[in-house]
Design a protein around this motif. Structure first.
Motif, mmCIF file in Angstrom:
data_model
loop_
_atom_site.group_PDB
_atom_site.id
_atom_site.type_symbol
_atom_site.label_atom_id
_atom_site.label_comp_id
_atom_site.label_asym_id
_atom_site.label_seq_id
_atom_site.Cartn_x
_atom_site.Cartn_y
_atom_site.Cartn_z
ATOM 1 N N THR A 39 1.054 -1.243 -0.030
ATOM 2 C CA THR A 39 0.010 0.041 0.104
ATOM 3 C C THR A 39 1.054 1.169 -0.152
ATOM 4 O OG1 THR A 39 -1.735 -1.185 1.192
ATOM 5 C CG2 THR A 39 -1.694 1.249 1.204
ATOM 6 N N VAL A 40 0.719 2.094 -0.823
ATOM 7 C CA VAL A 40 1.503 3.574 -0.987
ATOM 8 C C VAL A 40 0.394 4.487 -0.755
ATOM 9 C CG1 VAL A 40 3.144 2.432 -2.600
ATOM 10 C CG2 VAL A 40 1.094 3.526 -3.418
ATOM 11 N N PRO A 41 1.100 5.547 -0.123
ATOM 12 C CA PRO A 41 0.192 6.826 0.387
ATOM 13 C C PRO A 41 -0.060 7.803 -0.642
ATOM 14 C CG PRO A 41 2.492 7.071 1.031
ATOM 15 C CD PRO A 41 2.404 5.584 0.536
ATOM 16 N N LYS A 42 -0.623 7.323 -1.913
ATOM 17 C CA LYS A 42 -1.055 8.203 -2.871
ATOM 18 C C LYS A 42 -2.152 7.760 -3.501
ATOM 19 C CE LYS A 42 3.882 9.502 -4.381
ATOM 20 N NZ LYS A 42 4.821 9.622 -5.296
ATOM 21 N N THR A 43 -2.839 8.668 -3.944
ATOM 22 C CA THR A 43 -4.126 8.320 -4.702
ATOM 23 C C THR A 43 -4.085 8.503 -6.158
ATOM 24 O OG1 THR A 43 -4.783 10.924 -4.621
ATOM 25 C CG2 THR A 43 -5.610 9.446 -2.717
ATOM 26 N N SER A 44 -4.960 7.809 -6.911
ATOM 27 C CA SER A 44 -4.858 7.832 -8.450
ATOM 28 C C SER A 44 -6.381 7.393 -8.742
ATOM 29 C CB SER A 44 -3.947 6.583 -8.640
ATOM 30 O OG SER A 44 -3.953 6.312 -10.079
ATOM 31 N N SER A 45 -6.241 7.657 -10.276
ATOM 32 C CA SER A 45 -7.660 7.226 -10.706
ATOM 33 C C SER A 45 -7.832 5.651 -10.733
ATOM 34 C CB SER A 45 -7.812 7.752 -12.185
ATOM 35 O OG SER A 45 -6.925 7.184 -12.818
ATOM 36 N N VAL A 46 -6.954 4.996 -10.386
ATOM 37 C CA VAL A 46 -7.050 3.654 -10.050
ATOM 38 C C VAL A 46 -6.749 3.270 -8.726
ATOM 39 C CG1 VAL A 46 -6.812 2.754 -12.338
ATOM 40 C CG2 VAL A 46 -4.885 3.075 -11.045
ATOM 41 N N SER A 47 -7.534 2.637 -8.127
ATOM 42 C CA SER A 47 -7.271 2.449 -6.584
ATOM 43 C C SER A 47 -6.391 1.255 -6.298
ATOM 44 C CB SER A 47 -8.728 2.355 -5.842
ATOM 45 O OG SER A 47 -9.237 1.024 -6.402
ATOM 46 N N LEU A 263 -1.198 -3.942 -5.500
ATOM 47 C CA LEU A 263 -0.693 -2.489 -5.223
ATOM 48 C C LEU A 263 -1.859 -1.588 -4.868
ATOM 49 C CD1 LEU A 263 1.759 -0.607 -4.638
ATOM 50 C CD2 LEU A 263 1.513 0.058 -7.072
ATOM 51 N N THR A 264 -1.890 -1.362 -3.898
ATOM 52 C CA THR A 264 -3.159 -0.450 -3.340
ATOM 53 C C THR A 264 -2.674 1.170 -3.132
ATOM 54 O OG1 THR A 264 -4.340 -2.349 -2.233
ATOM 55 C CG2 THR A 264 -5.102 -0.031 -1.725
ATOM 56 N N MET A 265 -3.319 1.921 -3.664
ATOM 57 C CA MET A 265 -3.288 3.396 -3.578
ATOM 58 C C MET A 265 -3.996 3.921 -2.747
ATOM 59 S SD MET A 265 -1.586 2.259 -6.486
ATOM 60 C CE MET A 265 -2.871 2.346 -7.583
ATOM 61 N N ARG A 266 -3.523 4.413 -1.479
ATOM 62 C CA ARG A 266 -4.573 5.036 -0.485
ATOM 63 C C ARG A 266 -3.891 6.142 0.382
ATOM 64 N NH1 ARG A 266 -6.580 0.609 1.783
ATOM 65 N NH2 ARG A 266 -4.680 0.626 3.412
ATOM 66 N N LYS A 267 -4.528 7.223 0.608
ATOM 67 C CA LYS A 267 -3.798 8.352 1.397
ATOM 68 C C LYS A 267 -3.937 7.964 2.965
ATOM 69 C CE LYS A 267 -2.337 11.878 -1.379
ATOM 70 N NZ LYS A 267 -2.073 13.403 -1.583
#
Length: 267
Positions: A39-47, A263-267
């Motif tokens: 999990t990375v602390p960034k957001t994207s149009s794909v989660s 890989l999960t994108m989430r702040k």
């Protein structure tokens, strides 16, 4: 009568040798899936992204078209979003004919965002450096450059240090939107510290996790991370043990693998 203990010892030694040999060949030909969650602390149009990491096939060193076709089928059956080759697919012993046949097979790989590829050290040993041909096989070869994929995430790719390419990292990523999740491909994991200021996840190979015990223990003292997943703050390094073996089809105390990364994108 006095010779019996020696005969027994010889039998035991022979049985151990046979067992280790069988185990070594089995570990090479039995490709395992290793799964990681990052999990990375960034957001994207794909989660989320489902990524396949493949490294160090060393085609012709015990890995041939049968294993290539099996890999392509595995990738297509598992429906990945992204496929990343982290170098040493070919080496100094790979015939041109086998290289061309394997590339034709890799062309059949299917994923949401495509296949990305970087060089390893053995491609340069074998002079397999005409990477411009990759595009006709639907492969994105990254030579010290980056791509922003679907305005959702970045992929940065570096040639192996064996290439002796001269580049400035800041120039390589110039203009890149670093607020997007960023994946870096670099065959050798030792340059990870140079990439942490822009990289969320680095994918590497090269080490084979030692290939033969106790090589895995020795490499642990040489590399910051010689195998598996490690992280520094919010920056992750994943080092694969590789899909093949170098020199001969044998593993002992290590395994041949491909890696699945969720890989999960989430702040």
């Amino acid at each position: 009568m006095k010779r019996r203990p020696y005969r027994f010892g010889n039998i035991v030694a022979t049985m151990i040798a046979i067992t280790l040999t069988i185990s070594g060949f089995y570990s090479h030909y039995n490709k395992k899936e290793v799964v990681y969650h990052v999990t990375v602390p960034k957001t994207s149009s794909v989660s989320k992204l489902k990524i396949c990491l493949v490294s160090d096939l060393h085609l012709s060193s015990g890995t041939y078209m049968r294993q290539v076709r099996k890999l392509v089928k595995t990738v297509n059956d598992k429906h990945y979003d992204l496929v990343c080759f982290a170098g040493d697919v070919f080496d100094e012993n790979t015939p041109d004919a086998l290289m061309n046949r394997s590339l034709q097979e890799f062309k059949n790989m299917k994923s949401t965002y495509g296949t990305y590829w970087i060089s390893g050290n053995h491609e340069y040993y074998g002079k397999h450096t005409n990477f411009t041909v990759f595009e006709k096989y639907n492969i994105h070869f990254l030579k010290n450059t980056y791509e922003t994929v679907d305005n959702s995430f970045n992929i940065v790719g570096f040639t192996d240090k064996t290439s002796r390419d001269h580049y400035d990292i800041n120039q390589v990523i110039k203009g890149m939107n670093t607020s997007l999740p960023t994946i870096t491909l670099d065959h050798n994991p030792e340059r990870f510290d140079q990439h942490t200021y822009f990289t969320d996840l680095q994918l590497s190979g090269h080490t084979h996790n030692g290939q033969i015990f106790p090589g895995n223990i020795i490499l642990h003292y040489y590399y910051q991370n010689s195998y598996g997943l490690s992280h520094y703050k919010n920056h992750y390094l994943l080092v694969s043990a590789g899909y093949g073996s170098w020199g001969f089809p044998f593993r002992l105390g290590t395994q041949c693998e491909y890696d699945t990364i969720y890989l999960t994108m989430r702040k």
